[in-house]
Design a protein around this motif. Structure first.
Motif, mmCIF file in Angstrom:
data_model
loop_
_atom_site.group_PDB
_atom_site.id
_atom_site.type_symbol
_atom_site.label_atom_id
_atom_site.label_comp_id
_atom_site.label_asym_id
_atom_site.label_seq_id
_atom_site.Cartn_x
_atom_site.Cartn_y
_atom_site.Cartn_z
ATOM 1 N N ARG A 132 0.828 -1.218 0.000
ATOM 2 C CA ARG A 132 0.000 0.000 0.000
ATOM 3 C C ARG A 132 0.854 1.257 0.000
ATOM 4 N NH1 ARG A 132 -2.452 -4.243 2.193
ATOM 5 N NH2 ARG A 132 -4.694 -4.505 1.842
ATOM 6 N N PHE A 133 0.419 2.235 -0.820
ATOM 7 C CA PHE A 133 1.131 3.499 -0.959
ATOM 8 C C PHE A 133 0.170 4.666 -0.732
ATOM 9 C CE2 PHE A 133 3.519 0.438 -3.476
ATOM 10 C CZ PHE A 133 4.828 0.740 -3.157
ATOM 11 N N ALA A 187 3.980 4.762 -5.722
ATOM 12 C CA ALA A 187 3.863 3.384 -6.210
ATOM 13 C C ALA A 187 4.636 3.186 -7.513
ATOM 14 C CB ALA A 187 2.399 3.031 -6.409
ATOM 15 N N ILE A 188 4.499 4.125 -8.431
ATOM 16 C CA ILE A 188 5.210 4.012 -9.714
ATOM 17 C C ILE A 188 6.715 4.056 -9.504
ATOM 18 C CG2 ILE A 188 5.630 5.130 -11.938
ATOM 19 C CD1 ILE A 188 2.978 3.640 -11.728
ATOM 20 N N SER A 189 7.170 4.890 -8.571
ATOM 21 C CA SER A 189 8.589 4.934 -8.251
ATOM 22 C C SER A 189 9.071 3.580 -7.754
ATOM 23 C CB SER A 189 8.849 6.007 -7.185
ATOM 24 O OG SER A 189 10.212 6.034 -6.814
ATOM 25 N N ALA A 215 4.327 -4.584 -9.762
ATOM 26 C CA ALA A 215 3.317 -3.937 -10.598
ATOM 27 C C ALA A 215 2.511 -2.977 -9.732
ATOM 28 C CB ALA A 215 2.399 -4.976 -11.233
ATOM 29 N N HIS A 216 1.704 -2.151 -10.393
ATOM 30 C CA HIS A 216 0.827 -1.229 -9.669
ATOM 31 C C HIS A 216 -0.562 -1.297 -10.286
ATOM 32 C CE1 HIS A 216 -0.649 2.051 -7.379
ATOM 33 N NE2 HIS A 216 -0.632 2.941 -8.354
ATOM 34 N N TYR A 239 7.315 6.352 -18.356
ATOM 35 C CA TYR A 239 8.339 5.462 -17.810
ATOM 36 C C TYR A 239 8.572 4.201 -18.639
ATOM 37 C CZ TYR A 239 7.926 8.382 -13.661
ATOM 38 O OH TYR A 239 7.925 9.452 -12.794
ATOM 39 N N GLY A 240 7.914 4.081 -19.787
ATOM 40 C CA GLY A 240 8.121 2.908 -20.627
ATOM 41 C C GLY A 240 7.557 1.638 -20.025
ATOM 42 N N LEU A 241 6.495 1.768 -19.240
ATOM 43 C CA LEU A 241 5.860 0.601 -18.632
ATOM 44 C C LEU A 241 4.849 -0.007 -19.601
ATOM 45 C CD1 LEU A 241 5.311 2.141 -15.078
ATOM 46 C CD2 LEU A 241 7.170 0.638 -15.823
ATOM 47 N N VAL A 242 4.265 -1.127 -19.208
ATOM 48 C CA VAL A 242 3.276 -1.791 -20.061
ATOM 49 C C VAL A 242 2.039 -2.128 -19.239
ATOM 50 C CG1 VAL A 242 4.987 -2.771 -21.629
ATOM 51 C CG2 VAL A 242 4.291 -4.060 -19.595
#
Length: 285
Positions: free
Chosen positions: A176-177, A183-185, A194-195, A209-212
């Motif tokens: 939990r954030f 969370a992304i950091s 994952a988030h 951030y180049g996430l998927v």
């Protein structure tokens, strides 16, 4: 002067002091001719919100609040006759308690309307719809909700995403954030795998951030609404009317196209729709 009279006068002084402190506190004012909405400060709406929930509500490079929810609420408030709207950032889990105890007049942050939350605050009619999303790195090995078992999944505390994950992802290890940025950091550092967040907010993080996206999940259980202190029926009525008018004259549609380009648009919020419909999907928090 008798001792009993002195005690009585002392009690009066103490009572006056308590009442004075109460008057200086955060409780909402009662409705009156010069304060028909029972606002904390007559003529001004104090709003508890989030500073990092793009594209709903966030602070820009100048520290000013902007986003879909912000622009919509300012428009709705103006229709209700209030142009002085002050946004203040809070942790999501603190928004509803702060509205409930009178620190703020309204909570605005794509807040999903649930029966549990209705125990704490009242809500305006719903105004938003969308999906929930699991985002991760390309190397995480997470390719869908069926691959979350044993993974560390971030959620923002107090959100619908947290409640959904507790119910539907029992094999995941929830972390939990206080907000999405934290969370992304953690995802980019590798401290969580994952988030789980709102679809629209996820799009900007994916690009930045180049996430998927590992899963996009329809959320049809709770429309997003403006949170209002319980019992403030005058403010709720004013906001509901403003929302209805903003939807009917196409303002809602214009703002939605601006902030959610290419996203599906629910008919309930368009001119001629059933703007009071309760069973509307939400991307909400």
């Amino acid at each position: 002067m008798s001792r009993s009279l002195l005690k009585f006068l002392g009690a009066l002084v103490a009572l006056a002091a308590v009442l004075g402190l109460t008057a200086c506190g955060g409780g909402s004012s009662k409705t009156s001719a010069d304060n028909p909405y029972g606002l904390i400060t007559p003529g001004q709406i104090r709003v508890a919100s989030l500073g990092d929930a793009k594209p709903y509500t966030f602070t820009d490079a100048n520290g000013e609040f902007t986003g879909f929810d912000v622009e919509l609420f300012r428009d709705v408030a103006q229709r209700a006759g209030i142009t002085d709207v002050v946004f203040t950032g809070q942790d999501f889990s603190a928004i509803l308690p702060a509205v409930s105890n009178g620190q703020f007049d309204v909570g605005v942050a794509a807040i999903g309307i649930t029966d549990a939350r209705k125990q704490t605050v009242d809500f305006s009619n719903g105004y938003l719809a969308g999906y929930l999303t699991v985002i991760t790195t390309k190397e995480s090995g997470i390719t869908g909700v069926d691959t979350l078992a044993g993974k560390r999944l971030g959620v923002v505390q107090g959100t619908l995403q947290e409640a959904y994950a507790v119910k539907n992802f029992p094999q995941a290890n929830l972390v939990r954030f206080p907000d999405n940025n934290a969370a992304i950091s953690a995802v980019t550092r590798g401290s969580v795998d994952a988030h789980f967040l709102d679809y629209e907010a996820a799009k900007s993080y994916i690009k930045q951030y180049g996430l998927v996206s590992a899963a996009d999940i329809p959320s049809f259980d709770a429309p997003a609404g403006f949170a209002i202190k319980k019992g403030n029926t005058a403010l709720k009525a004013g906001l509901d009317k403003g929302l209805n008018d903003a939807m009917e004259d196409g303002t809602w549609k214009k703002l939605y196209q601006k902030w959610f380009p290419g996203s599906p648009m629910p008919k309930q919020y368009l001119p001629g729709g059933d703007h009071d419909a309760s069973a509307i999907a939400t991307p909400s928090s």
